[in-house]
Design an enzyme around this catalytic site. Structure first.
Site, short mmCIF file in Angstrom:
data_model
loop_
_atom_site.label_atom_id
_atom_site.label_comp_id
_atom_site.label_asym_id
_atom_site.label_seq_id
_atom_site.Cartn_x
_atom_site.Cartn_y
_atom_site.Cartn_z
N GLU A 233 -25.87 -6.61 -22.68
CA GLU A 233 -27.33 -6.71 -22.34
C GLU A 233 -28.00 -5.27 -22.42
OE1 GLU A 233 -29.18 -9.35 -21.93
OE2 GLU A 233 -27.69 -10.76 -21.69
N CYS A 267 -35.32 -2.73 -18.42
CA CYS A 267 -35.14 -3.25 -20.01
C CYS A 267 -36.35 -3.75 -20.39
CB CYS A 267 -33.67 -3.99 -19.86
SG CYS A 267 -34.03 -5.44 -18.99
P1 NAD Z 1 -25.12 3.47 -19.36
O1 NAD Z 1 -24.86 2.94 -20.47
O2 NAD Z 1 -25.39 4.89 -18.96
O3 NAD Z 1 -24.14 3.08 -17.92
C1 NAD Z 1 -24.06 1.39 -17.69
C2 NAD Z 1 -22.46 1.16 -17.32
O4 NAD Z 1 -21.72 1.43 -18.37
C3 NAD Z 1 -22.17 2.08 -16.15
O5 NAD Z 1 -21.70 1.44 -15.20
C4 NAD Z 1 -21.47 3.16 -16.73
O6 NAD Z 1 -20.60 3.91 -15.79
C5 NAD Z 1 -20.59 2.44 -17.56
N1 NAD Z 1 -19.88 3.34 -18.71
C6 NAD Z 1 -20.43 4.28 -19.06
N2 NAD Z 1 -19.52 4.57 -20.16
C7 NAD Z 1 -18.47 3.84 -20.40
C8 NAD Z 1 -17.27 3.39 -20.99
N3 NAD Z 1 -17.11 4.09 -21.91
N4 NAD Z 1 -16.70 2.22 -20.75
C9 NAD Z 1 -17.08 1.49 -19.93
N5 NAD Z 1 -18.16 1.59 -19.25
C10 NAD Z 1 -18.84 2.80 -19.38
O7 NAD Z 1 -26.52 2.72 -18.83
P2 NAD Z 1 -27.44 3.15 -17.52
O8 NAD Z 1 -28.05 4.36 -17.76
O9 NAD Z 1 -26.62 2.91 -16.22
O10 NAD Z 1 -28.58 1.89 -17.50
C11 NAD Z 1 -29.75 2.07 -18.33
C12 NAD Z 1 -29.71 1.13 -19.56
O11 NAD Z 1 -29.35 -0.26 -19.33
C13 NAD Z 1 -31.00 1.02 -20.05
O12 NAD Z 1 -30.76 1.36 -21.67
C14 NAD Z 1 -31.49 -0.33 -19.89
O13 NAD Z 1 -32.37 -0.91 -20.86
C15 NAD Z 1 -30.40 -0.99 -19.96
N6 NAD Z 1 -30.52 -2.40 -19.27
C16 NAD Z 1 -30.47 -3.54 -20.01
C17 NAD Z 1 -30.79 -4.72 -19.36
C18 NAD Z 1 -30.77 -5.85 -20.09
O14 NAD Z 1 -30.77 -6.95 -19.51
N7 NAD Z 1 -30.86 -5.92 -21.47
C19 NAD Z 1 -31.00 -4.62 -17.99
C20 NAD Z 1 -30.84 -3.44 -17.48
C21 NAD Z 1 -30.80 -2.34 -17.94
#
Ligand code: NAD
Length: 523
Positions: A233, A267
Site C-alpha cells: 500500500e 496517502c
Molecule cells: P517509508 O517507506 O519510509 O517507511 C515505511 C516503513 O517501511 C517503515 O516502517 C520503515 O521503517 C520501513 N522500511 C524502510 N526501509 C525498509 C526496508 N528496506 N525493508 C523493510 N522495511 C523498510 O514510508 P513512510 O515515510 O513511513 O510513510 C509515508 C508513505 O506511506 C507515503 O508515501 C504515503 O503515501 C504512504 N502511505 C500509503 C498508504 C496506503 O494505504 N496506500 C497509507 C499510508 C501511508
C-alpha cells in the site's frame, strides 16, 4: 555493546518522552520463528473463537482510549481528536471484520462439472506468520487494520512500526501483551529500515507493507528472493475534479479539508485539483477562504483549537519546500499559507500550476493545495490520469450518473463523489492502489481474504466405472471422449449430434488439413 535506541520525540515540541531498544536481527528472526511456532495454535481455533478473542481487544482499545490518543498525539504531533479518529476507525475496522469474518472465510462448495460424483470445496487458509510493516502518518490505524485482518484470517503477526513514531509501536505491543489469550500470537519489533529488512530476510510467510513507493519496491525485490507473497500500500498524488455543475462552496470546503487534514500527510490526501474554467475563480476564492480558516499548532488538550499539527517526519519538510520552490520558480503563485516556525505550516493554496512541476507529479505529503484550470471534463480526466500513481480520486458534480461515467475513466482504484478521504474509513470497501500506488488490497472482504490462500479439495469414493475420470483413464475410449466432449460442450446442435454419431461410425471425415502421422513406435 549497548543496543541502539530509538527515542520517542514529539515532533511538535522536540521533547523526548521515552525510548525503546532497536530489535537486533537475531530478535527479529526469533520473533518470526516464534510466530511460525504459535501459528498452528492460532489457526487451529475457529474463526468465531478468534473473533471472540479479538472482541476483548476491541474492549481494551475503548477502555484505553485516552492513553492511546495521548501517545499517538505525542508521537505524531496531531491533535487528540485526530488521534481519536485513528482509534475510532481502527475499532470500526475490527468490529466490521469480526462481524463478517466467519461469512467471508466460509468454506465454499463449487460445481464439480462432469466430475459430479465428487463434491468440490474451496477453503481460505491463512499463510502463517505475517509480517506487517507500517508508516508514521497514521501509525495506529495503519498498523492495527492489517493486523486485525491477518489475525482474523488465522495468521500470527510480526509488526514493525515506523522509526519516526516508535512510541506507537511500544503502545501496540503493550496492548497486545496485556491480553493473555492474544499475546502469544503477536510480536512487535522496533527499529528503522534495517530492522524492516531483517524482518523480510527472516522469511515471513506473508508481507503486508504500507509506506513509500521507493521502499515498497525495495521490499518487493527482497521478498522475491523467497517468493514471499506481498501486499504493498504505497504513495500517491490523488486528484480531485470539480465540474461545472458542482456545489462549489461544498467542493472547496471538502477539498481544502482533504488536502490539509493531518497536515496533508495522508496517502489519500487531495494533492492536485482540476477545476473547469467556468467555475475556476469561484472555486479558488472558496478554497482560500476554507484554507485560511485552518489553524495549526499543538496541545495535548482534548479540545484542541488546532486543526493541523506539525510535519511529523522532519525529512518531509525538505520535500514540501522543494516542490513549492520549484513550482514558484516555474511560475506558480502562492495565494495563502506557507512555512511557519519549526515543523508547522499554514495551509497553502497554489495556482498557475502545471504538469511540468513536481508539485503536480510527485507526492508532496504536506498541506499544499495546487489548483489547475481545465477546459472541460475531458481535459480533467486526461490530466488526472497523467500520473504514475493511482490510489484515490474525488469527483465533484451534482449529477451522480455523470460522476460515475467520469470515475469509470479514472485510473485509480478508489473514487469518492462530492467528498474527500472518507471512503478510506468505510471498512467494507476494499482499498489499494494501481500503478506506483501498490499492489493488493486491504479493507473489507477482499482485504481479509488477502491474508489467505485458496485451498481446494474434491471429496468422493473410488471412481465408479462410468465416471468421466475412469472412462478417460481407460485406453480405447477415444471415441467416447469425443462424444462426451461434443455433446456437453458442442456449440451447435449439429456439432453435438455429429460428435455423438461418430461413436457409431468407422472413421471420422475431417475438413482440417491432413496432419502427417508420426512414425509408429515399435518395441
Ligand atoms: P517509508 O517507506 O519510509 O517507511 C515505511 C516503513 O517501511 C517503515 O516502517 C520503515 O521503517 C520501513 N522500511 C524502510 N526501509 C525498509 C526496508 N528496506 N525493508 C523493510 N522495511 C523498510 O514510508 P513512510 O515515510 O513511513 O510513510 C509515508 C508513505 O506511506 C507515503 O508515501 C504515503 O503515501 C504512504 N502511505 C500509503 C498508504 C496506503 O494505504 N496506500 C497509507 C499510508 C501511508
Amino acid at each position: 555493546m549497548d543496543q541502539e535506541k530509538l527515542a520517542f520525540i514529539n515532533p511538535a515540541t522536540g521533547n523526548q518522552f521515552g525510548e525503546v531498544a532497536m530489535s537486533t536481527p537475531e530478535e527479529v528472526k526469533q520473533a518470526v520463528d516464534d510466530m511460525r511456532g504459535s501459528f498452528p495454535a492460532w489457526s487451529g481455533k475457529s474463526v468465531r473463537e478468534r473473533a471472540r478473542i479479538l472482541k476483548r481487544f476491541q474492549k481494551l482499545l475503548i477502555e484505553h482510549r485516552d492513553e492511546i490518543s495521548t501517545v499517538v498525539s505525542q508521537g505524531t504531533g496531531k491533535n487528540r481528536q485526530d488521534s481519536l479518529i485513528e482509534l475510532f476507525i481502527s475499532v470500526d475496522m475490527l468490529a466490521q471484520n469480526r462481524a463478517n469474518a466467519a461469512k467471508w472465510l466460509k468454506r465454499r462448495r463449487v460445481f464439480s462439472g462432469l466430475y459430479f460424483t465428487k463434491k468440490s470445496y474451496v477453503e481460505h487458509r491463512p499463510y502463517g506468520a505475517a509480517a506487517i510493516i507500517s508508516p508514521w502518518n497514521y501509525p495506529l490505524l495503519i498498523s492495527l487494520t492489517p493486523m486485525f485482518a491477518a489475525l482474523l484470517a488465522g495468521n500470527t503477526v510480526v509488526l514493525k512500526t515506523s522509526e519516526i513514531t516508535p512510541a506507537v509501536g511500544v503502545l501496540i505491543e503493550k496492548l497486545f501483551n496485556s491480553l493473555p489469550e492474544l499475546a502469544p500470537f503477536v510480536r512487535v519489533v522496533h527499529g528503522d529500515g534495517r530492522v524492516g529488512a531483517a524482518l523480510i530476510n527472516s522469511k515471513p510467510d506473508y508481507i503486508f507493507m504500507t509506506g513509500s513507493t521507493v521502499t515498497g519496491k525495495r521490499i518487493m525485490q527482497a521478498a522475491a528472493e523467497n517468493l514471499t507473497p506481498i501486499t504493498l500500500e504505497l504513495g500517491s498524488k490523488d486528484a480531485a475534479i470539480v465540474l461545472e455543475d458542482a456545489d462549489i462552496d461544498s467542493a472547496a470546503r471538502w477539498i481544502a479539508w482533504g488536502a490539509h487534514f493531518n497536515s496533508g500527510q495522508s496517502c489519500v490526501a487531495v494533492e492536485r485539483v482540476y477545476v473547469v474554467e467556468s467555475r475556476y475563480d469561484e472555486f479558488v476564492r472558496a478554497a482560500v477562504k476554507y484554507s485560511e480558516k485552518i489553524s495549526s499548532g499543538f496541545t495535548l488538550e482534548t479540545d484542541s483549537p488546532y486543526f493541523m499539527g506539525p510535519i511529523t517526519d522532519p525529512r518531509q519538510i525538505q520535500i514540501i519546500e522543494d516542490h513549492v520552490k520549484e513550482a514558484v520558480e516555474k511560475g506558480a503563485r502562492i495565494l495563502c499559507g506557507g512555512k511557519e516556525q519549526g515543523p508547522f505550516y499554514k495551509p497553502m493554496v497554489m495556482v498557475d500550476v502545471n504538469h511540468s512541476m513536481k508539485l503536480m507529479r510527485e507526492e508532496t505529503f504536506g498541506p499544499v493545495l495546487p489548483i489547475m484550470k481545465v477546459r472541460d471534463e475531458e481535459e480533467a480526466i486526461r490530466l488526472a490520469n497523467d500520473s504514475s500513481f493511482g490510489l484515490f480520486a474525488s469527483i465533484y458534480t451534482k449529477d451522480h450518473a455523470r460522476a460515475k461515467r467520469v470515475a469509470d475513466r479514472i485510473n485509480a482504484s478508489s473514487i469518492i463523489f462530492n467528498d474527500s478521504l472518507a471512503q478510506f474509513a468505510i471498512p467494507t470497501l476494499p482499498f489499494g492502489g494501481v500503478k506506483d500506488s501498490g499492489i493488493g488490497t486491504s479493507h473489507g472482504r477482499e482485504g481479509l481474504l488477502q491474508f489467505t490462500r485458496p485451498h481446494s479439495y474434491a471429496v468422493g469414493g473410488s471412481p465408479p466405472a462410468w465416471d468421466i475420470a475412469t472412462v478417460m483413464r481407460e485406453l480405447g475410449n477415444y471415441k467416447l471422449g469425443v462424444a462426451i466432449m461434443g455433446v456437453v460442450y458442442g456449440t451447435t446442435l449439429k456439432q453435438k449430434w455429429e460428435t455423438f454419431a461418430q461413436l457409431f461410425q468407422k472413421e471420422r471425415k475431417t475438413a482440417l488439413p491432413e496432419i502427417k502421422p508420426e512414425p509408429t513406435t515399435t518395441k
